[in-house]
Scaffold this active site. Structure first.
Site, PDB file in Angstrom:
ATOM      1  N   GLY A  85      17.744  -9.751   3.523  1.00  0.00           N
ATOM      2  CA  GLY A  85      17.097 -10.392   2.389  1.00  0.00           C
ATOM      3  C   GLY A  85      15.766 -11.371   2.629  1.00  0.00           C
TER       4      GLY A  85
ATOM      5  CD  GLU B  85      16.139   0.223  -0.317  1.00  0.00           C
ATOM      6  OE1 GLU B  85      16.551   0.603   0.952  1.00  0.00           O
ATOM      7  OE2 GLU B  85      15.619  -0.791  -0.565  1.00  0.00           O
TER       8      GLU B  85
ATOM      9  N   GLY C 229      13.054  -9.855   4.212  1.00  0.00           N
ATOM     10  CA  GLY C 229      11.647  -9.138   4.111  1.00  0.00           C
ATOM     11  C   GLY C 229      11.716  -8.358   5.361  1.00  0.00           C
ATOM     12  CG  LEU C 230      12.331 -10.013   8.636  1.00  0.00           C
ATOM     13  CD1 LEU C 230      13.403 -10.743   9.619  1.00  0.00           C
ATOM     14  CD2 LEU C 230      11.101  -9.420   9.021  1.00  0.00           C
TER      15      LEU C 230
ATOM     16  CG  ASP D  33      10.943  -1.429   3.942  1.00  0.00           C
ATOM     17  OD1 ASP D  33       9.495  -1.714   4.271  1.00  0.00           O
ATOM     18  OD2 ASP D  33      11.196  -2.058   3.035  1.00  0.00           O
TER      19      ASP D  33
ATOM     20  CB  SER E  50      18.934  -5.995   6.294  1.00  0.00           C
ATOM     21  OG  SER E  50      18.832  -6.274   5.047  1.00  0.00           O
ATOM     22  CB  SER E  51      18.026  -2.427   2.454  1.00  0.00           C
ATOM     23  OG  SER E  51      16.467  -2.298   2.519  1.00  0.00           O
TER      24      SER E  51
ATOM     25  CB  THR F  83      -0.964   0.143   1.273  1.00  0.00           C
ATOM     26  OG1 THR F  83      -0.270  -0.170   2.217  1.00  0.00           O
ATOM     27  CG2 THR F  83      -2.177  -0.982   1.260  1.00  0.00           C
ATOM     28  CG  ASP F  84       5.218   1.153   0.972  1.00  0.00           C
ATOM     29  OD1 ASP F  84       5.103   0.751  -0.015  1.00  0.00           O
ATOM     30  OD2 ASP F  84       6.323   1.382   1.369  1.00  0.00           O
TER      31      ASP F  84
HETATM   32  P1  ADP Z   1      15.783  -6.554   3.089  1.00  0.00           P
HETATM   33  O1  ADP Z   1      15.920  -5.043   3.353  1.00  0.00           O
HETATM   34  O2  ADP Z   1      14.389  -7.042   3.008  1.00  0.00           O
HETATM   35  O3  ADP Z   1      16.687  -7.349   4.105  1.00  0.00           O
HETATM   36  P2  ADP Z   1      17.235  -5.794   0.457  1.00  0.00           P
HETATM   37  O4  ADP Z   1      17.577  -6.611  -0.507  1.00  0.00           O
HETATM   38  O5  ADP Z   1      16.384  -4.655   0.309  1.00  0.00           O
HETATM   39  O6  ADP Z   1      16.494  -6.827   1.695  1.00  0.00           O
HETATM   40  O7  ADP Z   1      18.506  -5.368   1.382  1.00  0.00           O
HETATM   41  C1  ADP Z   1      19.619  -6.432   1.654  1.00  0.00           C
HETATM   42  C2  ADP Z   1      20.928  -5.959   1.224  1.00  0.00           C
HETATM   43  O8  ADP Z   1      21.183  -4.890   2.011  1.00  0.00           O
HETATM   44  C3  ADP Z   1      22.061  -6.804   0.987  1.00  0.00           C
HETATM   45  O9  ADP Z   1      22.215  -7.567  -0.196  1.00  0.00           O
HETATM   46  C4  ADP Z   1      23.191  -6.054   1.345  1.00  0.00           C
HETATM   47  O10 ADP Z   1      23.862  -5.453   0.320  1.00  0.00           O
HETATM   48  C5  ADP Z   1      22.641  -4.986   2.466  1.00  0.00           C
HETATM   49  N1  ADP Z   1      23.104  -5.402   3.791  1.00  0.00           N
HETATM   50  C6  ADP Z   1      22.060  -5.860   4.609  1.00  0.00           C
HETATM   51  N2  ADP Z   1      22.699  -6.213   5.821  1.00  0.00           N
HETATM   52  C7  ADP Z   1      24.061  -5.762   5.827  1.00  0.00           C
HETATM   53  C8  ADP Z   1      25.244  -5.752   6.542  1.00  0.00           C
HETATM   54  N3  ADP Z   1      25.161  -6.234   7.856  1.00  0.00           N
HETATM   55  N4  ADP Z   1      26.413  -5.329   6.086  1.00  0.00           N
HETATM   56  C9  ADP Z   1      26.250  -4.826   4.680  1.00  0.00           C
HETATM   57  N5  ADP Z   1      25.268  -4.822   3.885  1.00  0.00           N
HETATM   58  C10 ADP Z   1      24.201  -5.307   4.436  1.00  0.00           C
HETATM   59 MG    MG Z   2      15.001  -3.641   1.646  1.00  0.00          MG
END
Ligand code: ADP
Ligand code: MG
Length: 384
Positions: free
Chosen positions: A122, A160, A124-125, A172, A127-128, A35-36
């Site tokens: 990766g 992003e 879906g939580l 996010d 991390s990016s 929805t975002d």
């Molecule tokens: P999500 O946000 O769902 O985890 P994304 O594909 O949007 O998946 O983001 C994942 C990317 O973020 C990884 O491929 C990497 O490039 C970067 N990333 C995530 N965690 C780390 C980390 N601890 N150190 C360096 N890069 C990271």
């Molecule tokens: Mg992401």
């Protein structure tokens, strides 16, 4: 990893103390999926999993980046050389933030950054977003930019979207920047107006589990773009700026106007009903009827599976198994095609549901899922 360890890592790498240490969390989205980018509603909360960064300023136009989690040395970049969509590696996320800040006119003259993250990548939580927001907050503090949380989220989204080249919505980054402990964040993605909704499951004898299917969603970018374009097409066909502008009460009339455009019907129906589900969940939580959000989550999953068509066998198996084993509600969360599902359950049922899901995965020949409990944690903050 604690602030001390990250600071020690910084000292070992760069030979000086960092000016500070910051953290930013990953998130799970309780309800409000896809929805975002339709100007709609979402309701994420922050995870206890965080990206932690030790940062110092530099005045020579150089950006040095290091992740304890990636087997690379220190990346050294010149700020003047940062160009969108040229970096396919992890450094694009923090570098993109620096690029976005500078492009918006903020006088950032360089930085040394050492970071690590416990947010599964990766899954879906988000991390990016954790990576982006921790860097943005650190630079906002150190360079005294005076930007508000929502403004940092916008800049991180721009990093992003434009610098990394991933067409994601605003949820996010806003979740990581703005969430509060013990609360879910009811966010209107059109104007970023927000409301903190108390979400304390423990006191009501419930738990929320996150089931990471271990299916990486990395192949999903093309599908995400297709859904996004499809939603924009639906809005154009209906003569509105965004699907958010179709009121739930007008849905049937809108679908009738789309006639036999089957794809548009499905996408529009998901987005409009999903916005309604977020509002319903907010009303239920505010009235103290937390258990009643269970069926709302299940309806959300069905809509993502059947109308939006972004689930996968592993996510469906989590939901079906958890519900059969007595869960109150369950749905996939995040962008889809893998990643994680959430399960709302009474405390007494947590172990048996977890076991049932693990056994179902084994029986189906799927990689074992990672199951953990999620408690609404604080948003981004300075640690040291
Ligand atoms: P999500 O946000 O769902 O985890 P994304 O594909 O949007 O998946 O983001 C994942 C990317 O973020 C990884 O491929 C990497 O490039 C970067 N990333 C995530 N965690 C780390 C980390 N601890 N150190 C360096 N890069 C990271
Ligand atoms: Mg992401």
């Amino acid at each position: 990893m604690g602030a001390e360890q990250v600071r020690d890592g910084f000292v070992a790498l760069y030979g000086t103390e960092p000016e500070g240490v910051w953290s930013a969390p990953g998130r799970v989205n309780l309800i409000g999926e896809h929805t975002d980018y339709n100007d709609g509603f979402v309701m994420p909360f922050a995870l206890p999993h965080t990206a932690v960064a030790a940062v110092s300023r530099r005045d020579d136009g150089v950006l040095r980046l290091h992740s304890a989690d990636i087997e690379d040395g220190v990346a050294e970049l010149r700020l003047d050389d940062l160009v969108p969509e040229t970096d396919r590696g992890w450094t694009a996320y923090p570098a993109g933030v620096v690029w976005a800040l500078r492009e918006a006119g903020h006088a950032v003259t360089g930085a040394d950054i050492h970071l690590t993250s416990t947010v599964p990548s990766g899954a879906g939580l988000s991390s990016s977003a954790a990576l982006e927001v921790v860097v943005a907050l650190a630079l906002n503090d150190l360079y005294e930019l005076g930007l508000q949380r929502w403004q940092l989220a916008r800049l991180c989204q721009r990093a992003e979207n434009v610098y990394v080249g991933a067409p994601t919505g605003i949820m996010d980054q806003t979740a990581s920047a703005c969430c509060e402990e013990g609360h879910a964040l009811f966010l209107d993605t059109r104007d970023l107006s927000q409301k903190q909704i108390p979400f304390d499951l423990a006191s009501e004898g419930m738990r929320l589990l996150v089931v990471d299917t271990q299916v990486k969603h990395s192949h999903s970018e093309g599908e995400y773009g297709k859904r996004r374009a499809g939603c924009e097409r639906g809005a154009a066909l209906l003569g509105v700026d965004a699907l958010r502008d179709i009121a739930y009460g007008d849905l049937d009339a809108a679908l009738a106007r789309l006639g036999d455009d089957e794809e548009a019907v499905r996408l529009v129906r998901h987005v409009v009903t999903e916005d309604e589900r977020v509002e319903k969940a907010v009303a239920l939580l505010e009235s103290g009827d937390t258990r009643a959000i269970g069926p709302v989550l299940v309806a959300g999953h069905a809509s993502l599976r059947d109308d939006f068509r972004i689930s996968c066998p592993e996510l469906d198996l989590v939901v079906d198994t958890a519900m059969s084993a007595g869960a109150l509600g369950s749905r996939m969360t995040g962008g889809g095609f893998g990643g994680s599902a959430i399960v709302l359950a009474d405390v007494a049922d947590v172990d048996s549901i977890t076991k049932a899901v693990e056994e179902a995965f084994a029986a189906a020949g799927f990689t074992a899922p990672r199951v953990f409990e999620a408690v609404p944690a604080p948003g981004a903050r300075r640690l040291v």
